[in-house]
Design a protein around this motif. Sequence first.
Motif, PDB file in Angstrom:
ATOM      1  N   GLY A 184       0.795  -1.224   0.000  1.00  0.00           N
ATOM      2  CA  GLY A 184       0.000   0.000   0.000  1.00  0.00           C
ATOM      3  C   GLY A 184       0.829   1.276   0.000  1.00  0.00           C
ATOM      4  O   GLY A 184       0.314   2.363  -0.202  1.00  0.00           O
ATOM      5  N   ASP A 185       2.152   1.129   0.238  1.00  0.00           N
ATOM      6  CA  ASP A 185       3.021   2.313   0.236  1.00  0.00           C
ATOM      7  C   ASP A 185       3.729   2.450  -1.112  1.00  0.00           C
ATOM      8  O   ASP A 185       3.763   1.509  -1.907  1.00  0.00           O
ATOM      9  CB  ASP A 185       4.080   2.206   1.348  1.00  0.00           C
ATOM     10  CG  ASP A 185       3.454   2.367   2.735  1.00  0.00           C
ATOM     11  OD1 ASP A 185       2.288   2.789   2.794  1.00  0.00           O
ATOM     12  OD2 ASP A 185       4.124   2.056   3.724  1.00  0.00           O
ATOM     13  N   VAL A 186       4.295   3.636  -1.354  1.00  0.00           N
ATOM     14  CA  VAL A 186       5.070   3.841  -2.587  1.00  0.00           C
ATOM     15  C   VAL A 186       6.488   4.283  -2.238  1.00  0.00           C
ATOM     16  O   VAL A 186       6.733   4.870  -1.184  1.00  0.00           O
ATOM     17  CB  VAL A 186       4.428   4.911  -3.520  1.00  0.00           C
ATOM     18  CG1 VAL A 186       3.162   4.397  -4.145  1.00  0.00           C
ATOM     19  CG2 VAL A 186       4.199   6.216  -2.785  1.00  0.00           C
ATOM     20  N   GLU A 187       7.393   3.953  -3.148  1.00  0.00           N
ATOM     21  CA  GLU A 187       8.787   4.359  -2.993  1.00  0.00           C
ATOM     22  C   GLU A 187       8.973   5.665  -3.758  1.00  0.00           C
ATOM     23  O   GLU A 187       8.574   5.775  -4.914  1.00  0.00           O
ATOM     24  CB  GLU A 187       9.671   3.266  -3.598  1.00  0.00           C
ATOM     25  CG  GLU A 187      11.102   3.334  -3.170  1.00  0.00           C
ATOM     26  CD  GLU A 187      11.899   2.128  -3.657  1.00  0.00           C
ATOM     27  OE1 GLU A 187      12.425   1.400  -2.815  1.00  0.00           O
ATOM     28  OE2 GLU A 187      11.993   1.935  -4.885  1.00  0.00           O
ATOM     29  N   VAL A 188       9.551   6.662  -3.091  1.00  0.00           N
ATOM     30  CA  VAL A 188       9.729   7.973  -3.716  1.00  0.00           C
ATOM     31  C   VAL A 188      11.215   8.339  -3.681  1.00  0.00           C
ATOM     32  O   VAL A 188      11.875   8.164  -2.653  1.00  0.00           O
ATOM     33  CB  VAL A 188       8.910   9.052  -2.957  1.00  0.00           C
ATOM     34  CG1 VAL A 188       9.145  10.438  -3.559  1.00  0.00           C
ATOM     35  CG2 VAL A 188       7.427   8.709  -2.998  1.00  0.00           C
ATOM     36  N   LEU A 189      11.730   8.800  -4.810  1.00  0.00           N
ATOM     37  CA  LEU A 189      13.121   9.233  -4.859  1.00  0.00           C
ATOM     38  C   LEU A 189      13.153  10.754  -4.754  1.00  0.00           C
ATOM     39  O   LEU A 189      12.481  11.448  -5.524  1.00  0.00           O
ATOM     40  CB  LEU A 189      13.759   8.791  -6.177  1.00  0.00           C
ATOM     41  CG  LEU A 189      15.222   9.201  -6.376  1.00  0.00           C
ATOM     42  CD1 LEU A 189      16.124   8.438  -5.419  1.00  0.00           C
ATOM     43  CD2 LEU A 189      15.664   8.955  -7.805  1.00  0.00           C
ATOM     44  N   ILE A 190      13.918  11.254  -3.782  1.00  0.00           N
ATOM     45  CA  ILE A 190      14.072  12.706  -3.629  1.00  0.00           C
ATOM     46  C   ILE A 190      15.459  13.095  -4.136  1.00  0.00           C
ATOM     47  O   ILE A 190      16.433  12.381  -3.875  1.00  0.00           O
ATOM     48  CB  ILE A 190      13.987  13.125  -2.143  1.00  0.00           C
ATOM     49  CG1 ILE A 190      12.717  12.597  -1.493  1.00  0.00           C
ATOM     50  CG2 ILE A 190      14.034  14.628  -2.006  1.00  0.00           C
ATOM     51  CD1 ILE A 190      12.581  13.010  -0.027  1.00  0.00           C
ATOM     52  N   ALA A 191      15.538  14.191  -4.852  1.00  0.00           N
ATOM     53  CA  ALA A 191      16.847  14.717  -5.260  1.00  0.00           C
ATOM     54  C   ALA A 191      16.895  16.188  -4.869  1.00  0.00           C
ATOM     55  O   ALA A 191      15.955  16.940  -5.110  1.00  0.00           O
ATOM     56  CB  ALA A 191      17.029  14.577  -6.769  1.00  0.00           C
ATOM     57  N   ALA A 192      18.005  16.574  -4.255  1.00  0.00           N
ATOM     58  CA  ALA A 192      18.136  17.965  -3.821  1.00  0.00           C
ATOM     59  C   ALA A 192      19.538  18.460  -4.129  1.00  0.00           C
ATOM     60  O   ALA A 192      20.511  17.724  -3.994  1.00  0.00           O
ATOM     61  CB  ALA A 192      17.880  18.072  -2.326  1.00  0.00           C
TER      62      ALA A 192
END
Length: 363
Positions: free
Chosen positions: A145-153
Amino acid sequence: MGAVLISLGSLFNRQDPPLLGLDISSSSVKLVELSRDKAGNLVLDRCAIEPLERGWITDGNVEKFDEVAEAVRRVIKKSGTKTKLVAMALPASAVITKKIILPGGLSDSDLESQVESEANQYIPFSLDEVSLDFCVVGPSTTSAGDVEVLIAASRKEKVQDRQGLAEAAGLKPIVVDVESYASRLATARLIENLPDKGLDTLVALFEVGALTTSMQVIKNDEVLYERDQAFGGAQLTQLIVRQYGFSPEEAETKKRSGDLPEDYESGVLKPFVESMAQEIGRALQFFFTSTPHNKVDYVMLAGGSSSLPGLTESVTQQTSFACMQADPFQGMTIGNDVKEKKMRREAASYLTSCGLALRRFLR
């Protein structure tokens, strides 16, 4: 395929407008422009390379803005392109990336505020100094039920420097990616051409730059390991300077053109190629000792110095793994404006710029 630090979705209408891939490394500026023919095959329309003097860019920082901007203008002129939209990249060292798990089904605005509060925890400077982007990678493999999110900063000034170089040359930057993501995108095409379409194949990609060699170990589009090493083609230039007393500029020019004394191959080049193969072998050993893996299926070499004669053979000899040069234009139709002989000689230098140019076709 990784986060983009600026993405202006509205510009990408159905037609995939022409887009340049522009890679600015410490030693040169590389440009690639791709299109597709009616059958959907990739066409290399233009490519060009323009050297930069040492010290103009240091550790990914633009030290001599005007000189680099001028080199960008020259590479555009050399290529003959009329395209204005451009995809660029930052070195991985200038970008903080992190994968996080968030609940599925969040609205865009909820997703955005969740990402910001997560980013606040691990970014060492205040968010108003940062260009932040994220993309949903897919459903989480660990929690239903969760999603994997990629953050770039990245710090805004780093992004603005790159954008400024493009704008000074009359271009409009619409994508700022991460160099290692771009090279991976270009490499994915090559891995698909391996036996079994590269499924479950472990590939160690080495990009040999002037000062740094970056290594990524890739399996099924996932990066298992990455590391930078402080060795590269500039060391060969220094050896030529020492051996023959040329100036660094002369040595670099002669290295590229092959216009060197008779004993160069046996006295300078061969020992250098062997020591480079040893460095690659050592880097692989390091990967084996720090992970459960003890072999790779292929070693792929890219970057300007990867085309040194005898290097792929020397790596196989050192490591016993199959080794090949990564030719990002493999399987493409070559357009009429491309000087094919020169392009073939320099193909391995274009991996990152080719990956950036491929962004044209990514939704």
